[in-house]
Design an enzyme around this catalytic site. Structure first.
Site, mmCIF file in Angstrom:
data_model
loop_
_atom_site.group_PDB
_atom_site.id
_atom_site.type_symbol
_atom_site.label_atom_id
_atom_site.label_comp_id
_atom_site.label_asym_id
_atom_site.label_seq_id
_atom_site.Cartn_x
_atom_site.Cartn_y
_atom_site.Cartn_z
ATOM 1 N N ASP A 312 0.844 -1.191 0.000
ATOM 2 C CA ASP A 312 0.000 0.000 0.000
ATOM 3 C C ASP A 312 0.883 1.246 0.000
ATOM 4 O OD1 ASP A 312 0.806 -0.978 2.514
ATOM 5 O OD2 ASP A 312 -0.838 -0.007 3.561
ATOM 6 N N GLU A 496 12.469 1.115 7.776
ATOM 7 C CA GLU A 496 11.420 0.300 7.171
ATOM 8 C C GLU A 496 11.697 -0.040 5.709
ATOM 9 O OE1 GLU A 496 6.582 0.826 6.575
ATOM 10 O OE2 GLU A 496 7.895 2.583 6.613
#
Length: 565
Positions: A312, A496
Site C-alpha cells: 500500500d 522500514e
C-alpha cells in the site's frame, strides 16, 4: 465437446469440493464462537468522522488508536449535545474523553555497537505484551508477548512478523518465535483469520498468508510436533482464504476466491468493508473524491484491499501509476498471493502426513498441483519472460515486472527454465546499487521505485538460490546489506524501507514519514549476514569488501526508471 474421462479423473475432481465443504464448516464455526470487536469509526460514528476531518493530529492513526475513557455511546451522546454550543472546543473534548497513544521512547543505542549487536539489542525494545486491553481499545489482546515493527506501528502485523521471526530464530530466540505463532493461532481461533494487525479496524482484512510458513519455521526447532499442533489453525486459515468457493461458477469471484473460465481456482486480495480506513480516513476520502467517475465505495474497497496485499500503495494496482484513484486491486490476481497459497497447500499436506492422514495429505497435494498449473498458465508472461499478475478485466496477464514475480521461485512453484528467465529479468530490470527495486516505475508511492523492502530482498535471494541462480541472489544480498550498513553507519538505526538507487539512504513516498526500528529489516539483515559470511567466521558488520567466494560481479550503475507500463 469431449465427455469427461471416466473413473479416476472424476474422482480426483471431487476432492477439492469435499475439502472445501469441510473448510466452509470450519469457517462458520470460527465466526460463531467469536464476538467481533467494533472499529472506532463504527463505535464513534459522526464524532470519529469529525475528529479525523478536523485533522487534529498529524497522523490519522493517532485517533484510531486512542482509547475512550468511558462508554463510547455516552461520549457520542455528550458530543451531540455539546457540539453546537458556543465555544465548543473539539480538541479539548477529545483530550478529556480519550487517552491518546503515547509516543514510544526513542531508543539510543550504546556507542560502538556493531550492526548485529544493535539488532540483538533491539529485540527486547520492540517486544510488547497485551494480555489485557481496555474495554473499548482498538488494540486486540494477545496471550503471549510479541515483536512490533517499530515507530508508528504499535501493534503486531501479520506478514511483517514472518521476516521478524526469521531474525529472532537467527538470534536463537525460539521462545519468541513460538510465542508469536501461538498468538496468530489465537487470532485464527477467535476471529477465523489473522487480521492485518491486532487492531479492531484491521479485522475486515488479512495480509499475505505466511502463517503456514511460520509454523514450518517453528518446525525447524520443534520438529513435526509444531505441524501437528497447528494443523487445525492452518486449516481454518485456508478456509478463510477459500470462503465461498463451493458456490462459485466459472468466471465468478467471491471475496478472496477467483474461479476462471476454465475452472482454475486462484485468489485475490479483499477487504470485507468498503468505507475509508480509520487509520487513513482523510486520505481515503480525498482519493475517492478525486475520481467522481467511480463509486466511492469501490475505491475504498480497492484501497483497503491494497492494504491487505501489504503493498500500500503501488503502480502494480493502478491503471495510471500517477493517480492513486485508478487502483483496482480486487480485479487483479496477484502472483505473490497465489504462490503463498500454493505453499500453504504444500505445508498442509506435510502436516496432514505428520498426523498419519495420508488421504488428506493427498487432497492438499492435488490442490497444490492444480494451483501450480494455474500459476504457470495465468501468471507467466511469456512475451516478457517473467511472472506477473493476472488482470480479471482484460483477461490477460499484465506486462509489469515487480519484485512479486520472485515468489514462485521462493515457494518452489516455478518451472526451471522460467526461473532462469526470472534471474535474467531481475538482474536486467530490478537490481540496483542498493538492492532490489520493488518495481521499475516512479509513481511517488512507497511500493515503487526507488524503494527496496527487506522482505522482497529475502524472497528474491532465497527464491533464486532455490533454482541455482546463486550469482544474482548474492548480488541482491550484497547490494542490500551494503545499503543497510551505510545507513546504519550514518544514522545508527535500521529503517522500514531503503532507496536502492544508491546506498545509505532510507526510502520515501507513501502516507507517513519513514519509520525506524525495524522488525523485518532486522530479521532479513541477520539472515543475509549469515548468508554472506562463512559459518566458521560469522560477521557482526557487513564486510568492507565482498567475500571472494561469492559472485565477483561489479556494482551496478544506477538505472533510469523505465516507462510506465
Amino acid at each position: 465437446m469431449k465427455s469427461p474421462a471416466p473413473s479416476r479423473p472424476q474422482k480426483m475432481a471431487l476432492i477439492p469440493a469435499c475439502i472445501f465443504l469441510c473448510f466452509a464448516a470450519l469457517s462458520v464455526q470460527a465466526e460463531e464462537t467469536s464476538v467481533t470487536p467494533q472499529p472506532p469509526d463504527i463505535l464513534l460514528g459522526p464524532l470519529f468522522n469529525d475528529v479525523q476531518n478536523a485533522k487534529l493530529f498529524p497522523d490519522q492513526k493517532t485517533f484510531a488508536d486512542a482509547v475512550p475513557n468511558s462508554d463510547p455511546l455516552m461520549i457520542l451522546a455528550d458530543y451531540r449535545m455539546q457540539q453546537n454550543q458556543s465555544g465548543f472546543d473539539l480538541r479539548h473534548f477529545v483530550n478529556v474523553n480519550f487517552t491518546l497513544p503515547k509516543e514510544g521512547e526513542k531508543y539510543v543505542p550504546p556507542e560502538g555497537q556493531s550492526l548485529r549487536e544493535h539488532i540483538d539489542g533491539l529485540w527486547p525494545v520492540l517486544t510488547r505484551s497485551t494480555e489485557n486491553t481496555e474495554k473499548w481499545d482498538s488494540l486486540l489482546p494477545l496471550p503471549k508477548p510479541y515483536v512490533v515493527p517499530g515507530g508508528r506501528f504499535r501493534e503486531v502485523y501479520y506478514w511483517d512478523s514472518y521476516f521478524t521471526m526469521l531474525g529472532l530464530a537467527e538470534s536463537g530466540h525460539w521462545d519468541k518465535v513460538a510465542d508469536m505463532v501461538a498468538n496468530f493461532a489465537h487470532e485464527i481461533d477467535n476471529y477465523g483469520h489473522i487480521p492485518n494487525g491486532n487492531r479492531s479496524y484491521y479485522l475486515s482484512r488479512s495480509q499475505p498468508p505466511f502463517f503456514a510458513l511460520m509454523v514450518e519455521l517453528l518446525a525447524q526447532h520443534e520438529g513435526d510436533a509444531a505441524l501437528k499442533q497447528y494443523l487445525p489453525q492452518m486449516q481454518k486459515e485456508y478456509a478463510y482464504w477459500m470462503d465461498g468457493v463451493e458456490n462459485l461458477q466459472a468466471g465468478q469471484q467471491e471475496k478472496r476466491v477467483v474461479k476462471l473460465q476454465d475452472g482454475t481456482l486462484l485468489n485475490r486480495y479483499w477487504d470485507d468493508r468498503d468505507t475509508p480506513r480509520p487509520e487513513s480516513w482523510v486520505e481515503d476520502i480525498a482519493t475517492a473524491k478525486s475520481n467522481p467517475n467511480r463509486p466511492a465505495t469501490e475505491i475504498y474497497r480497492d484501497l483497503r484491499s491494497a492494504a491487505a496485499s501489504g503493498w500500500d500503495f503501488s503502480s502494480r494496482w493502478m491503471d495510471n501509476p500517477q493517480q492513486l484513484n485508478t487502483l483496482r486491486t480486487t480485479s487483479i490476481v496477484p502472483v505473490d498471493l497465489n504462490s503463498l497459497m500454493f505453499k500453504m497447500e504444500k505445508i498442509l499436506a506435510r502436516a496432514s502426513k505428520a498426523i498419519g492422514d495420508n488421504a488428506m495429505a493427498n487432497q492438499y497435494e492435488t490442490l497444490a498441483n492444480a494451483r501450480q498449473k494455474g500459476i504457470e498458465k495465468y501468471l507467466w508472461n511469456d512475451q516478457q519472460g517473467w511472472y506477473a499478475d493476472y488482470d480479471l478485466k482484460s483477461h490477460k496477464v499484465r506486462n509489469q515486472l515487480t519484485a512479486a514475480a520472485l515468489f514462485p521461485l521462493y515457494v518452489n512453484a516455478a518451472a526451471k527454465d522460467r526461473a532462469s528467465k526470472m534471474a535474467t529479468a531481475t538482474k536486467t530490470h530490478l537490481l540496483q546499487p542498493g538492492g532490489l527495486n520493488t518495481t521499475s516505475v516512479k509513481s511517488g508511492q512507497q511500493w515503487d521505485a526507488p524503494n527496496g523492502w527487506a522482505p522482497l530482498q529475502w524472497v528474491a535471494t532465497e527464491g533464486l538460490q532455490n533454482y541455482g541462480q546463486k550469482e544474482v541472489a548474492m548480488d541482491i544480498s550484497w547490494h542490500f546489506l551494503t545499503n543497510v550498513q551505510h545507513t546504519y553507519d550514518r544514522e545508527k538505526k535500521l529503517v522500514e524501507k531503503y532507496d536502492v538507487s544508491t546506498t545509505g539512504t532510507g526510502g520515501g513516498g507513501g502516507e507517513y514519514p519513514l519509520q525506524d526500528g525495524f522488525g523485518w529489516t532486522n530479521g532479513v539483515t541477520l539472515k543475509m549476514l549469515d548468508l554472506i559470511c562463512p559459518k566458521e567466521q560469522p560477521c557482526d558488520n557487513v564486510p568492507a569488501t565482498r567475500p571472494l567466494s561469492e559472485s565477483t560481479t561489479q556494482p551496478l550503475k544506477q538505472k533510469e526508471a523505465e516507462p510506465t507500463p
